[in-house]
Design an enzyme around this catalytic site. Structure first.
Site, PDB file in Angstrom:
ATOM      1  CG  ASP A   1       3.320  45.950  -3.558  1.00  0.00           C
ATOM      2  OD1 ASP A   1       2.827  45.712  -2.450  1.00  0.00           O
ATOM      3  OD2 ASP A   1       3.276  47.067  -4.089  1.00  0.00           O
TER       4      ASP A   1
ATOM      5  CD  GLU B   1       9.905  52.562  -3.582  1.00  0.00           C
ATOM      6  OE1 GLU B   1       8.822  51.954  -3.649  1.00  0.00           O
ATOM      7  OE2 GLU B   1      10.404  53.179  -4.554  1.00  0.00           O
TER       8      GLU B   1
END
Length: 424
Positions: A178, A396
């Site tokens: 992203d 993550e």
């Protein structure tokens, strides 16, 4: 550590990974992380299905089928399928995307209007490959085949904005990476007028606000392909997205053989993508191409190794790429590949895709190494990635220098791909 202790440690890690995936299971899909990401994300689900294929085969099938329930009639597989029970618990949620107002979107299934890397044919191949019940596996391949073919048709027809066989992403979220520094220049060039995004503290210099601005522009144009081609201000040919698309074309060719279909169109599609990658994105390394600026984006990120997923990539390209990987990305720390070249000015060890290491991209690189017979690199990537999760858990992402976990805890694709790495 003796062999028995190592086996016990692996067994405990496997069970811990399954516990995470069970905790993140909604009954129909696996969310990336309870709380922060409470919906179903597209390529997250592909990774989850791959990780579960050898452990919980039926769940792996359910994962993809629930995602395909959100597929648009155009063939576009959305990057988020929203859980109606927690509709707007994530921003931007269904009230921003308004997919129900678009005729191409599925009825009664709220989704985003963007897509993500098309890893799904690879996931279906993984599910077929490790199925014990071959009849059930054949039925699953037949059921998902039209979805996969439609997805690839959509990319070829609606996303070849450069006209040279590559798919363009029209938003940084579509890359999966992203906030990669590769998107800084295209984002900075956006003509930030006309929207306030519903934010009281709207700032035109904020990446997040620019992301939302782009989404609103696309939404208000009706998610039309003509708008993308002629007007949308962000259009980038990303080497990771296209490398994954090429790998999925080859997976479709293999799956065609399973169901007695013709695999040649998908082999030809892979050849076109390979040609586009070499002609348009290669300049001593693979770089993203900004179609609006008409130039390559001169920063090296982990996305530049996506074309290695092509086992047919020429050795004259593979050699320099591996040398770049080993000299500028793999350092002496013993941790796996960071998301940005460490020597780049934009490198930031703490900020998501601007520096940290991720399990999913290192898993992809490991698959690429295997496809080119690079056994030592394949083993190194597997061992180093497992070292991260043994040390910091299923985070993550991870600090590439000391292995410290960052972002969410109990992250689904980190757990799922750990299962696959443990299986060897």
């Amino acid at each position: 550590m003796d062999a028995r202790s190592a086996l016990d440690e692996d067994t405990a890690l496997e069970q811990a990974a399954l516990d995470v995936l069970d905790a993140n299971w909604t009954g129909t899909a696996t969310v990336p992380s309870v709380g922060r990401y409470p919906h179903q994300w597209s390529w997250d689900s592909a990774f989850v299905a791959i990780g579960l294929a050898r452990r919980r085969w039926s769940r792996a099938c359910e994962e993809l089928l629930s995602l395909f329930a959100g597929q648009w009639s155009t063939g576009m597989v959305p990057h988020i399928v929203f859980d109606p029970a927690v509709r707007d618990s994530y921003y931007p949620g269904p009230s921003i995307w308004r997919s129900g107002e678009c005729a191409a979107a599925p009825r009664g299934v709220p989704t985003s209007g963007l897509t993500q890397p098309p890893l799904h044919a690879c996931a279906v191949w993984w599910i077929w490959r490790y199925a014990r019940d071959r009849d059930a596996a054949l039925a699953f391949v037949r059921r998902t085949w039209p979805c996969l073919v439609a997805q690839h048709r959509y990319l070829a027809s609606a996303r070849d904005l450069g006209g040279e066989g590559l798919a363009a992403i029209v938003h940084p979220w579509e890359s999966g990476l992203d906030d990669s520094p590769a998107w800084d220049a295209p984002l900075a060039a956006l003509p930030m007028v006309g929207y306030a995004c519903g934010l009281e503290d709207w700032r035109s210099d904020s990446h997040h606000d620019r992301w939302v601005w782009l989404a609103l522009r696309y939404r208000d144009a009706g998610y039309g392909p003509g708008y993308l081609r002629d007007e949308h201000p962000f259009a980038v040919e990303d080497p990771m997205f296209n490398g994954i698309w090429l790998a999925s074309c080859l997976a479709l060719a293999d799956l065609a053989g399973v169901i007695g279909a013709d695999g040649r169109p998908f082999e030809e599609a892979a050849e076109r993508i390979r040609g586009g990658l070499l002609a348009r994105l290669w300049e001593g390394a693979f770089y993203a191409r900004d179609l609006r600026a008409g130039s390559l984006i001169p920063i090296r990120t982990i996305g530049g190794f996506g074309p290695l997923l092509d086992p047919g990539m020429p050795a004259t390209i593979v050699g320099p790429l591996v040398q770049l990987l080993e000299s500028c990305f793999l350092g002496p720390s013993g941790y796996p590949v960071p998301s940005c070249e460490v020597r780049a000015l934009q490198f930031d060890r703490e900020t998501y895709w601007r520096g940290p290491s991720w399990v999913n991209t290192n898993w992809l690189l490991r698959q690429a190494a295997a496809g080119h017979g690079l056994g030592a690199l394949e083993r190194l990537l597997a061992t180093a990635t497992l070292r991260l999760v043994r040390q910091a858990g299923f985070r993550e992402c991870f600090d590439p220098f000391d292995g410290m976990g960052r972002g969410c805890r109990d992250f689904s694709w980190s757990a799922a791909l750990t299962l696959d790495l443990l299986a060897g």
